[in-house]
Design an enzyme around this catalytic site. Structure first.
Site, PDB file in Angstrom:
ATOM      1  N   TRP A 188     -13.513  16.646  38.054  1.00 21.31           N
ATOM      2  CA  TRP A 188     -13.248  15.253  38.005  1.00 21.31           C
ATOM      3  C   TRP A 188     -13.664  14.481  36.886  1.00 21.31           C
ATOM      4  O   TRP A 188     -12.829  14.444  35.776  1.00 21.31           O
ATOM      5  CB  TRP A 188     -13.376  14.731  39.132  1.00 21.31           C
ATOM      6  CG  TRP A 188     -12.389  14.578  40.465  1.00 21.31           C
ATOM      7  CD1 TRP A 188     -11.599  13.720  40.656  1.00 21.31           C
ATOM      8  CD2 TRP A 188     -12.201  15.875  41.282  1.00 21.31           C
ATOM      9  NE1 TRP A 188     -10.882  14.237  41.985  1.00 21.31           N
ATOM     10  CE2 TRP A 188     -11.207  15.380  42.181  1.00 21.31           C
ATOM     11  CE3 TRP A 188     -12.766  17.185  41.206  1.00 21.31           C
ATOM     12  CZ2 TRP A 188     -10.823  16.528  43.036  1.00 21.31           C
ATOM     13  CZ3 TRP A 188     -12.537  17.940  42.103  1.00 21.31           C
ATOM     14  CH2 TRP A 188     -11.139  17.659  43.124  1.00 21.31           C
ATOM     15  N   HIS A 200       2.194  13.751  45.382  1.00 25.68           N
ATOM     16  CA  HIS A 200       0.799  14.022  44.611  1.00 25.68           C
ATOM     17  C   HIS A 200       1.209  15.110  43.555  1.00 25.68           C
ATOM     18  O   HIS A 200       1.789  16.098  44.018  1.00 25.68           O
ATOM     19  CB  HIS A 200      -0.129  14.584  45.697  1.00 25.68           C
ATOM     20  CG  HIS A 200      -1.284  13.727  45.933  1.00 25.68           C
ATOM     21  ND1 HIS A 200      -1.309  12.655  46.721  1.00 25.68           N
ATOM     22  CD2 HIS A 200      -2.589  13.881  45.548  1.00 25.68           C
ATOM     23  CE1 HIS A 200      -2.579  12.308  46.590  1.00 25.68           C
ATOM     24  NE2 HIS A 200      -3.282  12.911  46.137  1.00 25.68           N
ATOM     25  N   ASP A 249      -6.802  15.235  39.233  1.00 23.25           N
ATOM     26  CA  ASP A 249      -5.590  15.087  39.482  1.00 23.25           C
ATOM     27  C   ASP A 249      -4.932  14.792  37.942  1.00 23.25           C
ATOM     28  O   ASP A 249      -4.016  15.616  37.361  1.00 23.25           O
ATOM     29  CB  ASP A 249      -5.033  13.893  40.182  1.00 23.25           C
ATOM     30  CG  ASP A 249      -5.678  13.980  41.570  1.00 23.25           C
ATOM     31  OD1 ASP A 249      -6.900  14.175  41.466  1.00 23.25           O
ATOM     32  OD2 ASP A 249      -4.945  13.828  42.673  1.00 23.25           O
ATOM     33  N   TRP A 252       0.924  -1.332   0.050  1.00 23.13           N
ATOM     34  CA  TRP A 252       0.038   0.058   0.109  1.00 23.13           C
ATOM     35  C   TRP A 252       0.984   1.354   0.072  1.00 23.13           C
ATOM     36  O   TRP A 252       1.902   1.156   0.471  1.00 23.13           O
ATOM     37  CB  TRP A 252      -0.929   0.020   1.314  1.00 23.13           C
ATOM     38  CG  TRP A 252      -1.490   1.220   1.750  1.00 23.13           C
ATOM     39  CD1 TRP A 252      -2.781   1.640   1.236  1.00 23.13           C
ATOM     40  CD2 TRP A 252      -1.084   2.273   2.762  1.00 23.13           C
ATOM     41  NE1 TRP A 252      -3.278   2.700   1.775  1.00 23.13           N
ATOM     42  CE2 TRP A 252      -1.992   3.211   2.588  1.00 23.13           C
ATOM     43  CE3 TRP A 252      -0.050   2.338   3.273  1.00 23.13           C
ATOM     44  CZ2 TRP A 252      -1.853   4.345   3.414  1.00 23.13           C
ATOM     45  CZ3 TRP A 252       0.064   3.495   4.079  1.00 23.13           C
ATOM     46  CH2 TRP A 252      -1.014   4.359   4.096  1.00 23.13           C
ATOM     47  N   ASP A 256      -3.026   9.258  41.695  1.00 23.55           N
ATOM     48  CA  ASP A 256      -2.943  10.298  42.618  1.00 23.55           C
ATOM     49  C   ASP A 256      -1.688  10.359  43.442  1.00 23.55           C
ATOM     50  O   ASP A 256      -0.970  11.204  43.727  1.00 23.55           O
ATOM     51  CB  ASP A 256      -4.325  10.619  43.761  1.00 23.55           C
ATOM     52  CG  ASP A 256      -4.420   9.128  44.465  1.00 23.55           C
ATOM     53  OD1 ASP A 256      -3.992   7.907  43.980  1.00 23.55           O
ATOM     54  OD2 ASP A 256      -5.085   9.150  45.492  1.00 23.55           O
ATOM     55  N   ARG A 312      -0.090   5.511  49.842  1.00 23.93           N
ATOM     56  CA  ARG A 312      -0.905   4.857  50.582  1.00 23.93           C
ATOM     57  C   ARG A 312      -1.869   4.147  50.091  1.00 23.93           C
ATOM     58  O   ARG A 312      -1.869   3.855  48.799  1.00 23.93           O
ATOM     59  CB  ARG A 312      -1.832   6.078  51.091  1.00 23.93           C
ATOM     60  CG  ARG A 312      -2.473   6.912  50.209  1.00 23.93           C
ATOM     61  CD  ARG A 312      -3.366   7.963  51.066  1.00 23.93           C
ATOM     62  NE  ARG A 312      -4.062   8.927  50.054  1.00 23.93           N
ATOM     63  CZ  ARG A 312      -4.059  10.238  50.024  1.00 23.93           C
ATOM     64  NH1 ARG A 312      -3.287  10.885  50.941  1.00 23.93           N
ATOM     65  NH2 ARG A 312      -4.764  10.915  49.273  1.00 23.93           N
ATOM     66  N   ASP A 313      -2.940   3.501  50.517  1.00 21.07           N
ATOM     67  CA  ASP A 313      -3.921   2.711  50.123  1.00 21.07           C
ATOM     68  C   ASP A 313      -5.028   3.495  49.123  1.00 21.07           C
ATOM     69  O   ASP A 313      -5.977   3.473  49.564  1.00 21.07           O
ATOM     70  CB  ASP A 313      -4.683   1.815  51.082  1.00 21.07           C
ATOM     71  CG  ASP A 313      -5.206   2.812  52.030  1.00 21.07           C
ATOM     72  OD1 ASP A 313      -5.350   4.110  51.980  1.00 21.07           O
ATOM     73  OD2 ASP A 313      -6.191   2.267  53.153  1.00 21.07           O
ATOM     74  N   GLU A 314      -4.293   3.863  48.287  1.00 16.68           N
ATOM     75  CA  GLU A 314      -5.376   4.623  47.247  1.00 16.68           C
ATOM     76  C   GLU A 314      -4.897   4.541  45.896  1.00 16.68           C
ATOM     77  O   GLU A 314      -5.531   3.631  45.169  1.00 16.68           O
ATOM     78  CB  GLU A 314      -5.324   6.176  47.489  1.00 16.68           C
ATOM     79  CG  GLU A 314      -6.285   7.127  46.812  1.00 16.68           C
ATOM     80  CD  GLU A 314      -6.942   8.089  47.578  1.00 16.68           C
ATOM     81  OE1 GLU A 314      -6.487   8.509  48.925  1.00 16.68           O
ATOM     82  OE2 GLU A 314      -7.842   8.815  47.235  1.00 16.68           O
ATOM     83  N   GLU A 319       0.882  16.773  48.515  1.00 22.73           N
ATOM     84  CA  GLU A 319      -0.438  16.779  48.320  1.00 22.73           C
ATOM     85  C   GLU A 319      -1.043  18.312  48.608  1.00 22.73           C
ATOM     86  O   GLU A 319      -1.990  18.601  48.413  1.00 22.73           O
ATOM     87  CB  GLU A 319      -1.113  15.550  49.131  1.00 22.73           C
ATOM     88  CG  GLU A 319      -2.649  15.313  49.072  1.00 22.73           C
ATOM     89  CD  GLU A 319      -3.299  14.149  49.740  1.00 22.73           C
ATOM     90  OE1 GLU A 319      -2.485  13.696  50.576  1.00 22.73           O
ATOM     91  OE2 GLU A 319      -4.423  13.920  49.315  1.00 22.73           O
TER      92      GLU A 319
HETATM   93  C1  BGC Z   1      -7.099  11.773  46.339  1.00 19.84           C
HETATM   94  C2  BGC Z   1      -7.230  13.043  45.325  1.00 19.84           C
HETATM   95  C3  BGC Z   1      -8.449  12.933  44.942  1.00 19.84           C
HETATM   96  C4  BGC Z   1      -9.369  13.275  45.739  1.00 19.84           C
HETATM   97  C5  BGC Z   1     -10.768  13.606  45.274  1.00 19.84           C
HETATM   98  C6  BGC Z   1      -8.022  12.193  47.366  1.00 19.84           C
HETATM   99  O1  BGC Z   1      -8.064  11.098  48.418  1.00 19.84           O
HETATM  100  O2  BGC Z   1      -5.614  11.511  46.827  1.00 19.84           O
HETATM  101  O3  BGC Z   1      -5.838  13.302  44.755  1.00 19.84           O
HETATM  102  O4  BGC Z   1      -8.504  13.769  43.589  1.00 19.84           O
HETATM  103  O5  BGC Z   1      -9.348  12.405  46.797  1.00 19.84           O
HETATM  104  O6  BGC Z   1     -11.160  14.776  46.276  1.00 19.84           O
END
Ligand code: BGC
Length: 842
Positions: free
Chosen positions: A524, A740, A471, A46, A458, A462-464, A725
């Site tokens: 968001w 963060h 973000d 092609w 984010d 941590r546990d996130e 953060e």
């Molecule tokens: C996170 C943020 C997120 C926010 C929402 C937090 O716990 O770490 O970065 O945007 O929650 O408000």
């Protein structure tokens, strides 16, 4: 300047990808002279023929359907005005289109009975985590192998090995998606690992995001997508005798537990070397005591080829210091907050010696590790030795840390921090005369590395570690300058669209997890519109613009807010999250984003040729603007709430008429002058850009160089090596991450403001540049950016001869150059030097 040279050829935003599906975008960067025409060819299959388009930097394949699992060589040829041509070549391989392998796993009934994961006070070895299964299959190959491709995925994570060696450098593969919607598979070229005779294909699989601990919801810390990990793989061999052979996962495979007693993204990993099965991944191993796997079905409809580069181990850091803090305890400082894991050489010990590696971003006043901000993420790796020397590196976990406390050894062997992140090629560099700002740039870059781990997260500690959409949205312009994130965000936009509700609602986090609210908050959820639009502007790929998805979001908000002030269905409305000053009224924030999403959806519809939709969304955007002015704007230009973020959103999104904008800009300047920055996540990226666009670059510089809290350099002065953060790093440890990136979104303005690299309004893919350095009282700055078109560079300096400026404009582009003394020059591509002898301030 030579002829027009194509270089850095990419297919679907990647270099020589394996597993390309559909019609690929074939792209090149430019050097040398301006091209006048291009031609793209694939093999003898092609060709576009000569296309007279001086602006082109890519072509979307529009030929016949490409055969699956095939390598194609492609070539781009450019013509310049003098008629000379130059070409460059690259290749890609197409995806698999007809899987036949089965999903396999150890028999779940044979797995020791465990309760579901909990956050109780159980020992780390519990938490309901299971050993990581090993799976193997030996096979004979009758002749030499000329090509071998491994197509592989897991529900969970996999580590692939062939004949005793790692088969791929992908980490945490297949990456994170909403596995109920799509399961990405990778393609690895393993030709050098397979040969004539007996071969062994072997895998370890782990829970990962599939069944391990993910996020923070205490009601459902694990098992978000499934209970046990599963594997699917096909190894396609081309033999020297011309024949083909496929080895695939099926009921003939055998499995056993090995030395990885658990591996979890948040909790950490445990290796018990006494349970190791040496040689299990090589020929000659006797697996008769292993059990047959269970076939878990052969459903392939969710399998899609990965469209991004995997997470890789991309660098290693040696310790800055190692301090002995106890008879068998050492504290290691790597000097840099990062995401990854520790690799540790362990000298010979008594069998059964337990070595524990804990991680933290900071130290407590007493010198101990600060772990309170990890919440339930134990981030603890354990090695139990078998006697001899050992090398310990976890495989299925990662942590956010600067410090590691290593317990259980009198002396340490070599220790390294292995840095993991999605492999996005670095494209930007920024430096200036203030070393603290350079440290800020470094902190921003490290924040990007640590948080681009399969999805934009984010935070990594941590546990996130969730794909929080605001973000990502506020940091995106910075991210796009630092690195080529086109493929990374192509993948994430699939996650975002997978998470869109049937009603059109975008979420707060993508990929979607169970237990997280349905629709997202203003700013968001709007990332579902803002992110694709920005990617389109930067990379010029209109495929980012999914007008149906963007429009469904805008229509969703409209349906619930017919009076055009967004008050209903605002999700958990986080407003201007973590703003240090007075709160911006929620309806102001929400309605500003409603307008922004409608406006960008209209523009996206225009680009995609959907003119009726474009008109409808243009009208809607105009009506929202009218409602905004009527409801929130006052005759003196003030906006309800009288907050910095209120003004920033109104000015940046074009919500105010020219009669009111100057008053709003004046008030913004007063507030900034009086209080320093008071913006939270939704305004911070706009602070410096809006101040400079409204005639107050002096205030933008004052913010940048401010060292009192809240400020960026306050963090730098307090030893930050990533962006925090919270502006001041103060707050309950349960929500106080030191990595963060949202506040690091000022990075965009370092390039576009301080150095002065920007695009004109309406320009796409850096065709029309605006070079407008804003020196403030810095003495020099330089920045370069490997744009999708080619290299852009700016370097300026104040000297005794005045303000000196060097600019490189890539081929096919032109630039308007604004000097600080008010001179303006329009220049074509090439290198340009400017001097303003009349002094350097207007
Ligand atoms: C996170 C943020 C997120 C926010 C929402 C937090 O716990 O770490 O970065 O945007 O929650 O408000």
């Amino acid at each position: 300047m030579g002829s027009a040279l194509p270089h850095d050829l990419r297919c679907d935003h990647r270099t020589t990808p394996l597993g390309v599906a559909g019609a690929p975008l074939l792209a090149w960067r430019l050097e040398g002279a301006d091209p006048v025409a291009y031609q793209v060819e694939i093999d003898d299959l092609w060709s576009t023929g000569r296309v007279d388009d001086p602006a082109a930097i890519s072509h979307l394949y529009d030929g016949p359907r490409l055969r699956p699992r095939t390598r194609h060589t492609w070539r781009v040829t450019l013509w310049d005005a003098a008629g000379s041509t130059s070409s460059a070549e690259s290749w890609f391989e197409t995806a698999h289109d007809a899987w036949t392998a089965s999903w396999i796993a150890p028999d779940p009934d044979a797995v020791e009975h465990v309760d579901p994961p909990t956050e109780g006070d159980r020992a780390l070895s519990a938490h309901g985590l299971l050993p990581c299964p090993q799976l193997r299959r030996s096979f004979q190959v009758p002749s030499a192998v000329t090509a071998a491709r491994l197509y592989v995925s897991a529900k969970g994570l996999y580590d692939a090995r062939i004949n005793g060696e790692r088969a791929a450098d992908a980490e945490l593969a297949p990456g994170w998606t909403d596995y109920r919607r799509r399961i990405p598979y990778q393609v690895h070229d393993v030709t050098r690992l397979v040969g004539e005779g007996e071969n062994v294909l072997a895998f370890t699989i782990a829970d990962g995001w599939w069944s391990g601990f993910t996020g923070f919801d205490p009601r459902r810390p694990g098992y978000h997508y499934g209970r046990f990990p599963e594997l699917i793989a096909e190894l396609h061999l081309t033999l020297a005798n011309g024949s083909a052979r496929v080895v695939m996962t099926d009921g003939t495979w055998r499995t056993a537990q090995g030395h990885i007693r658990h591996g979890d993204l948040l909790k950490g990993e445990c290796h018990d070397l006494r349970a190791a099965t040496p040689g299990w991944d090589s020929p000659g191993f006797d697996d008769s005591s292993w059990t047959p796997v269970t076939v878990r079905g052969a459903d392939h409809h969710l399998l899609v080829p990965s469209c991004d580069e995997p997470v890789r181990a991309l660098r290693e850091l040696a310790p800055l210091s190692i301090t002995r803090t106890g008879p068998r305890t050492h504290l290691v400082d790597f000097g840099q907050n990062l995401a990854g894991r520790v690799r540790l050489a362990v000298p010979a010990q008594d069998p059964g010696t337990r070595v524990t590696v804990r991680h933290g971003e900071r130290l407590e006043d007493d010198g101990g590790l600060h772990t309170a901000n990890l919440r339930t993420a134990d981030a603890t790796d354990v090695l139990i030795t078998a006697g001899g020397e050992a090398l310990f590196e976890p495989r299925f976990t990662y942590h956010g840390f600067r410090y590691a406390e290593i317990d259980g050894l009198e002396s340490l062997g070599e220790v390294r921090a292995v840095v993991l992140h999605s492999d996005t090629r670095w494209t930007g560099a920024f430096e200036c005369s203030d070393p603290e700002i350079n440290q800020l740039q470094s902190n921003i870059e490290w924040g990007q590395r640590g948080n681009f781990v399969s999805v934009p997260t984010d935070c990594p500690q941590r546990d996130e570690r969730l794909g929080w959409m605001a973000d990502a949205q506020v940091f995106l312009p910075t991210a796009c300058l630092n690195a080529d994130v086109a493929a990374f965000f192509t993948k994430w936009l699939h996650d975002v669209r997978d998470a869109q509700t049937p009603e059109g609602g975008f979420p707060n986090v993508a990929p979607r997890l169970t237990g997280v609210a349905e629709e997202g908050a203003p700013g968001w959820a709007d990332a579902g519109v803002l992110v694709p639009w920005h990617l389109y502007e930067v990379y010029g790929d209109a495929r980012f613009l999914d007008v149906d998805s963007m429009g469904a979001w805008v229509d969703f908000v409209l349906r619930h807010n017919p009076d055009l002030i967004w008050r209903q269905r605002t999700g958990p409305h986080y407003a201007d999250w973590l703003a240090p000053g007075p709160a911006t009224p929620r309806e102001v924030v929400a309605t500003a984003f409603f307008h922004r999403s409608a406006d960008l959806t209209a523009r996206a519809a225009r680009v995609r040729g959907r003119h009726a939709d474009a008109e409808r969304f243009e009208r809607l955007a105009a009506d929202i603007r009218t409602a905004f002015i009527k409801t929130f704007a006052h005759p003196d230009g003030t906006v309800s709430g009288d907050t910095q973020t209120g003004y920033l959103l109104a000015l940046a999104f074009g919500l105010l008429p020219s009669s009111l904008a100057p008053g709003a800009a004046r008030r913004l300047a007063e507030l900034v002058h009086e209080h320093g920055p008071q913006a939270g996540f939704l305004g911070v990226n706009l602070l410096c850009p809006v101040l400079s666009a409204t005639g107050r670059p002096d205030l933008a510089h004052a913010l940048l160089r401010r060292t009192d809290p809240p400020s960026w350099l306050y963090q730098v002065r307090h030893g930050a090596t990533t962006v925090w953060e919270r502006w001041d790093g103060e707050g309950a440890p349960s929500m106080n991450s030191f990595n963060h990136y949202a506040f690091g979104s000022v990075g965009e303005w370092l390039y576009s403001g301080v150095a002065g690299i920007g695009q004109a309004r309406g320009s796409v893919a850096y065709r029309d540049l605006v070079i407008r350095p804003l020196p403030g009282d810095l003495t020099w700055a330089r920045a370069s950016y490997e744009s999708v078109r080619g290299r852009i560079a700016v370097s300026w300096e104040r000297t005794s001869q005045g303000f000196l400026l060097d600019v490189s404009v890539p081929p096919g582009a032109s630039a308007t150059v604004h000097l600080p003394d008010g001179q303006t020059h329009r220049v074509p591509s090439g290198d340009h030097h400017f001097a303003s002898v009349r002094g350097d301030t207007p």
